[in-house]
Each structure stands twice: as structure tokens, then as C-alpha cells.
Motif scaffolding. Sequence first.
Motif, mmCIF file in Angstrom:
data_model
loop_
_atom_site.group_PDB
_atom_site.id
_atom_site.type_symbol
_atom_site.label_atom_id
_atom_site.label_comp_id
_atom_site.label_asym_id
_atom_site.label_seq_id
_atom_site.Cartn_x
_atom_site.Cartn_y
_atom_site.Cartn_z
ATOM 1 N N LEU A 1 4.847 6.087 6.560
ATOM 2 C CA LEU A 1 5.307 5.232 7.647
ATOM 3 C C LEU A 1 6.504 4.387 7.225
ATOM 4 C CD1 LEU A 1 2.051 4.039 9.457
ATOM 5 C CD2 LEU A 1 3.446 6.086 9.819
ATOM 6 N N ALA A 2 6.506 3.929 5.983
ATOM 7 C CA ALA A 2 7.669 3.184 5.488
ATOM 8 C C ALA A 2 8.904 4.075 5.528
ATOM 9 C CB ALA A 2 7.410 2.681 4.073
ATOM 10 N N SER A 3 8.761 5.324 5.101
ATOM 11 C CA SER A 3 9.883 6.249 5.135
ATOM 12 C C SER A 3 10.360 6.486 6.565
ATOM 13 C CB SER A 3 9.478 7.581 4.488
ATOM 14 O OG SER A 3 10.553 8.488 4.470
ATOM 15 N N ALA A 4 9.423 6.590 7.501
ATOM 16 C CA ALA A 4 9.783 6.795 8.908
ATOM 17 C C ALA A 4 10.536 5.594 9.458
ATOM 18 C CB ALA A 4 8.531 7.071 9.732
ATOM 19 N N GLY B 1 0.823 -1.196 0.000
ATOM 20 C CA GLY B 1 0.000 0.000 0.000
ATOM 21 C C GLY B 1 0.858 1.247 0.000
ATOM 22 N N ALA B 2 0.929 1.938 -1.121
ATOM 23 C CA ALA B 2 1.726 3.168 -1.228
ATOM 24 C C ALA B 2 0.806 4.379 -1.220
ATOM 25 C CB ALA B 2 2.578 3.150 -2.493
ATOM 26 N N GLY B 3 -0.226 4.322 -0.393
ATOM 27 C CA GLY B 3 -1.090 5.477 -0.223
ATOM 28 C C GLY B 3 -0.427 6.506 0.669
ATOM 29 N N ARG B 4 -1.183 7.457 1.141
ATOM 30 C CA ARG B 4 -0.613 8.536 1.947
ATOM 31 C C ARG B 4 0.021 8.022 3.226
ATOM 32 N NH1 ARG B 4 -5.413 13.137 1.484
ATOM 33 N NH2 ARG B 4 -5.288 13.398 -0.800
ATOM 34 N N VAL B 5 -0.608 7.028 3.852
ATOM 35 C CA VAL B 5 -0.090 6.520 5.122
ATOM 36 C C VAL B 5 1.087 5.580 4.902
ATOM 37 C CG1 VAL B 5 -0.644 5.200 7.199
ATOM 38 C CG2 VAL B 5 -2.329 6.779 6.237
ATOM 39 N N GLY C 1 10.818 -3.523 -0.011
ATOM 40 C CA GLY C 1 9.984 -3.346 -1.187
ATOM 41 C C GLY C 1 8.662 -2.719 -0.825
ATOM 42 N N ILE C 2 7.970 -2.250 -1.856
ATOM 43 C CA ILE C 2 6.657 -1.645 -1.657
ATOM 44 C C ILE C 2 5.761 -2.029 -2.823
ATOM 45 C CG2 ILE C 2 7.311 0.530 -2.796
ATOM 46 C CD1 ILE C 2 5.498 1.919 -0.634
ATOM 47 N N ALA C 3 4.496 -2.264 -2.524
ATOM 48 C CA ALA C 3 3.507 -2.565 -3.557
ATOM 49 C C ALA C 3 2.778 -1.285 -3.906
ATOM 50 C CB ALA C 3 2.520 -3.613 -3.062
ATOM 51 N N ALA C 4 2.797 -0.927 -5.175
ATOM 52 C CA ALA C 4 2.139 0.300 -5.646
ATOM 53 C C ALA C 4 1.493 -0.008 -6.989
ATOM 54 C CB ALA C 4 3.141 1.433 -5.778
ATOM 55 N N VAL C 5 0.172 0.101 -7.056
ATOM 56 C CA VAL C 5 -0.563 -0.295 -8.262
ATOM 57 C C VAL C 5 -0.951 0.907 -9.117
ATOM 58 C CG1 VAL C 5 -2.606 -1.472 -9.123
ATOM 59 C CG2 VAL C 5 -1.431 -2.358 -7.106
ATOM 60 N N SER C 6 -1.590 1.892 -8.530
ATOM 61 C CA SER C 6 -2.074 3.031 -9.309
ATOM 62 C C SER C 6 -0.924 3.961 -9.680
ATOM 63 C CB SER C 6 -3.115 3.811 -8.501
ATOM 64 O OG SER C 6 -2.509 4.463 -7.397
ATOM 65 N N ARG D 1 2.423 4.921 -7.457
ATOM 66 C CA ARG D 1 3.789 4.776 -7.979
ATOM 67 C C ARG D 1 4.542 6.102 -7.916
ATOM 68 N NH1 ARG D 1 5.236 0.217 -10.871
ATOM 69 N NH2 ARG D 1 3.627 -1.390 -10.952
ATOM 70 N N GLU D 2 3.860 7.182 -8.215
ATOM 71 C CA GLU D 2 4.500 8.493 -8.132
ATOM 72 C C GLU D 2 4.866 8.815 -6.687
ATOM 73 O OE1 GLU D 2 1.835 11.266 -9.865
ATOM 74 O OE2 GLU D 2 2.010 10.436 -11.900
ATOM 75 N N ARG D 3 3.981 8.480 -5.759
ATOM 76 C CA ARG D 3 4.252 8.740 -4.347
ATOM 77 C C ARG D 3 5.428 7.892 -3.866
ATOM 78 N NH1 ARG D 3 -0.427 7.736 -2.733
ATOM 79 N NH2 ARG D 3 -1.216 9.857 -2.901
ATOM 80 N N ALA D 4 5.441 6.622 -4.259
ATOM 81 C CA ALA D 4 6.542 5.745 -3.868
ATOM 82 C C ALA D 4 7.868 6.259 -4.418
ATOM 83 C CB ALA D 4 6.277 4.321 -4.357
ATOM 84 N N ALA D 5 7.849 6.728 -5.662
ATOM 85 C CA ALA D 5 9.074 7.246 -6.275
ATOM 86 C C ALA D 5 9.566 8.493 -5.552
ATOM 87 C CB ALA D 5 8.827 7.549 -7.746
ATOM 88 N N ALA D 6 8.632 9.333 -5.093
ATOM 89 C CA ALA D 6 9.011 10.580 -4.418
ATOM 90 C C ALA D 6 9.470 10.331 -2.983
ATOM 91 C CB ALA D 6 7.827 11.547 -4.420
#
Length: 253
Positions: free
Chosen positions: A24-27, A16-20, A37-42, A46-51
Motif C-alpha cells: 500500500l505504501a508503494s501504491a 509495518g513493512a508486512g505484506r500489506v 519513512g517506513i518502520a521495519a523490525v524483522s 527489512r528485505e521486503r521494504a528494500a525490495a
Amino acid sequence: MRPDQRAGRLGVGTIGAGRVGAVLASALGGAGHALTGIAAVSDASRERAAAMLPEVPVLALPEIVERSELVLLAVPGDELRTLVEGLATAGAWRPGQLVVHTAAAHGVGVLEPAMRAGAIPLAIHPAMSFTGTSVDLGRLAGTWFAVTAPAPVLPIAQALVVEMGGEPFVVAEADRPAYAEAIDTAVSFSSAIVDQATGILEGIGMPRAGAVLAPLVRSAVENALARHDPGPMVDGTATIDEADDDRPSGGRV
């Protein structure tokens, strides 16, 4: 000693690479854990995960679980049970693996399929409204996190919260729905009231209604919260009833 050399470092995978999830992964990465790793579908995910997590690979769900000692499930509460059950059916969970979800309304019961495989269940919910950007990392400091877990592993949940800069407090399994209602109410009502008030001022031609109302809203909220502050919790062990013993624990975020 660098954070990535300390004892207790875990491989953390995020579903889940949503807002939360991204925040939290970054923290957790900032606390010294290895992000596997991270799962990002939309596209937005994906843009959020990349940033937020530019060095973390985007992987399929089974691979994330296979690589990780701690799996962070940051998905909507109504999708959580199906996700956990599906991974259990695929044989993905393993004994001793930490499985953490961030849904306000659920305790650890929703993780029962993973528990059957020997995984350790933790429910951790930050009582904060997220933007999904690096701004949130600073806001985590001092944010209260609701934690629910079996007594023997409760200190693990509390320690993870502290590592992210937060303050843990315990919510009993049966009280999670009431806690979620309080969180949802706080967010939805405060947002609606601000929107209504700024709309009125904009209707009379005020160009910066939000800036005008900001000090008023902040001070009014702080004053209201101060009337309901029972004082400091001790070691993050207060339950909702202990911290709020003469008030109902209803409400919604």
C-alpha cells in the motif's frame, strides 16, 4: 504535470513493512505522495521494504509520525490499540494528521487515542490476499476496499482508495467484526479446499495438480460469486447491508 507535482500531495509514513504495508505504501507513492519513512523490525520486513521501497528510509516509529501528514498503520489488529496508545502517550500524534489503519475487524474507534490529540481517523481494508511483492500492485486495480470514517472525512478515505486503484465501499463501525469474519472465512476456506483437492490428486501421482485444478477453481469461484453479486455500488457509498440486503454478512479472509 508529474504526480509528485500535483496538488494534495501528502507525506506518507508507514508503520509495518508486512505484506500489506509495503504494497500500500508503494501504491500511494505511485499515486504521487511522498513516502517519508517506513518502520521495519524483522529481517523479512527489512528485505521486503528494500525490495518494494528502495528509496524509503527505515526509521523509528516516533520519527515516522513526526515526518508524516498521513501515517499508515499496517500492523495486526490485536497490536493496533497498544501501538496507537503508546504513540499517544509519547505525544507523537498531532492535530490534522491523517491516521489510517488496515485491520479488517476494527473501525475508527481503535484510533481514539490519536483522535484525542486531534488526528483524523480512517480505517481502510483491502479485500485481497497479499503476497507482499510487486505482483500485488497490479492486483489492487479494481479491488474492493472497506472504508470506515467519520462522515465529514469519509471522502478522504474514499479518495485514497481510488488513488491506489481500488474501489471503496462503506462499512459501518458496528459491522466491522462481521466484515472481518467474512474476509477470514473466504481466505481460510478457499485455501483449505484447494490444499485438500491438490493433495488428493498428488496422492494418485499427478505431478501438476495445482495447474490442473486452477481453471476449475477459478470458474467455480466466479460462478459462486456471480450468484451473490447485487450489481454495481454507486460512488462507493453502499454499506454492507445495502449491498447485501437479503443475505447475512457473516463469513472470514
